[in-house]
Design a protein around this motif. Sequence first.
Motif, short mmCIF file in Angstrom:
data_model
loop_
_atom_site.label_atom_id
_atom_site.label_comp_id
_atom_site.label_asym_id
_atom_site.label_seq_id
_atom_site.Cartn_x
_atom_site.Cartn_y
_atom_site.Cartn_z
N GLY A 44 7.83 21.83 -15.00
CA GLY A 44 7.75 23.27 -15.19
C GLY A 44 6.37 23.84 -14.92
N PRO A 45 6.29 25.17 -14.96
CA PRO A 45 5.04 25.86 -14.64
C PRO A 45 3.87 25.51 -15.56
N HIS A 46 4.17 25.14 -16.80
CA HIS A 46 3.08 24.83 -17.73
C HIS A 46 2.29 23.59 -17.32
N MET A 47 2.84 22.81 -16.38
CA MET A 47 2.16 21.60 -15.90
C MET A 47 1.20 21.89 -14.74
N GLN A 48 1.28 23.08 -14.16
CA GLN A 48 0.49 23.39 -12.96
C GLN A 48 -1.00 23.17 -13.16
N LYS A 49 -1.52 23.46 -14.34
CA LYS A 49 -2.97 23.30 -14.57
C LYS A 49 -3.40 21.83 -14.53
N TYR A 50 -2.45 20.91 -14.66
CA TYR A 50 -2.75 19.49 -14.61
C TYR A 50 -2.53 18.89 -13.22
N LEU A 51 -2.07 19.70 -12.29
CA LEU A 51 -1.71 19.20 -10.97
C LEU A 51 -2.73 19.61 -9.89
N TRP A 52 -3.98 19.66 -10.26
CA TRP A 52 -5.05 20.03 -9.35
C TRP A 52 -5.29 18.97 -8.27
N TRP A 53 -4.74 17.81 -8.42
CA TRP A 53 -5.05 16.67 -7.55
C TRP A 53 -4.10 16.51 -6.36
N LYS A 54 -3.30 17.52 -6.07
CA LYS A 54 -2.35 17.42 -4.96
C LYS A 54 -3.05 17.18 -3.62
N LEU A 108 0.84 -1.20 0.00
CA LEU A 108 0.00 0.00 0.00
C LEU A 108 0.87 1.25 0.00
N ASN A 109 1.92 1.24 0.79
CA ASN A 109 2.84 2.39 0.84
C ASN A 109 3.54 2.60 -0.51
N ALA A 110 3.92 1.51 -1.17
CA ALA A 110 4.56 1.62 -2.49
C ALA A 110 3.59 2.21 -3.51
N LEU A 111 2.33 1.81 -3.45
CA LEU A 111 1.32 2.37 -4.36
C LEU A 111 1.15 3.87 -4.15
N ILE A 112 1.00 4.28 -2.90
CA ILE A 112 0.83 5.70 -2.59
C ILE A 112 2.07 6.49 -3.01
N HIS A 113 3.26 5.94 -2.76
CA HIS A 113 4.49 6.64 -3.14
C HIS A 113 4.64 6.71 -4.67
N SER A 114 4.18 5.71 -5.38
CA SER A 114 4.22 5.76 -6.86
C SER A 114 3.37 6.91 -7.37
N ILE A 115 2.20 7.08 -6.79
CA ILE A 115 1.33 8.20 -7.18
C ILE A 115 1.98 9.52 -6.79
N MET A 116 2.55 9.57 -5.59
CA MET A 116 3.17 10.80 -5.10
C MET A 116 4.36 11.21 -5.97
N TYR A 117 5.22 10.26 -6.31
CA TYR A 117 6.38 10.61 -7.12
C TYR A 117 6.00 10.90 -8.57
N SER A 118 4.89 10.38 -9.02
CA SER A 118 4.36 10.77 -10.34
C SER A 118 3.97 12.25 -10.32
N TYR A 119 3.35 12.65 -9.21
CA TYR A 119 2.99 14.06 -9.04
C TYR A 119 4.25 14.93 -9.03
N TYR A 120 5.25 14.53 -8.26
CA TYR A 120 6.49 15.31 -8.18
C TYR A 120 7.18 15.38 -9.54
N PHE A 121 7.17 14.28 -10.29
CA PHE A 121 7.77 14.26 -11.62
C PHE A 121 7.06 15.27 -12.53
N LEU A 122 5.75 15.24 -12.53
CA LEU A 122 5.00 16.17 -13.38
C LEU A 122 5.23 17.61 -12.96
N SER A 123 5.28 17.86 -11.65
CA SER A 123 5.49 19.24 -11.19
C SER A 123 6.90 19.73 -11.53
N ALA A 124 7.86 18.82 -11.65
CA ALA A 124 9.23 19.21 -11.99
C ALA A 124 9.38 19.57 -13.47
#
Length: 133
Positions: free
Chosen positions: A63-73, A45-61
């Motif tokens: 650049g700013p043009h990705m911010q509109k897709y990161l509403w799910w934080k 369960l922790n690995a699943l949650i961390h996979s989602i979390m690091y996907s978010y961090y990857f997308l946020s890294a």
Amino acid sequence: VFFVLRKKQSHVSFLHVYHHVNMVVTTWTFLRFIKVQQGAICGALNALIHSIMYSYYFLSALGPHMQKYLWWKKYLTRLQIIQFILGIIYGISLFIYDCEFPRLFTIYMIFDVLLFLYLFLIFYKKTYKDKET
């Protein structure tokens, strides 16, 4: 380490430092002395949650043009909170049904996850609820 290198000191909180130091000590203790399969479900369960979390961090890294897709934080933080609630329920069931899992470690894990839940609820309130008002 990455927060410090990127000069993101605001991200270095008690919650963050406690979580990572505690996980190293707890995981080492579990793998060294306990080694039973009951811990696998929490790890998965922790690995699943961390996979989602690091996907978010990857997308946020990217650049700013990705911010509109990161509403799910905030929903990611909610998933982490749900993970802790499930972990507490699971720990209590391990204690009640007296399986092979050591009772002392079970008690430790329940209180540890309760502390994580408390700290994450404070983080959630500070990050999301206080900004809504």
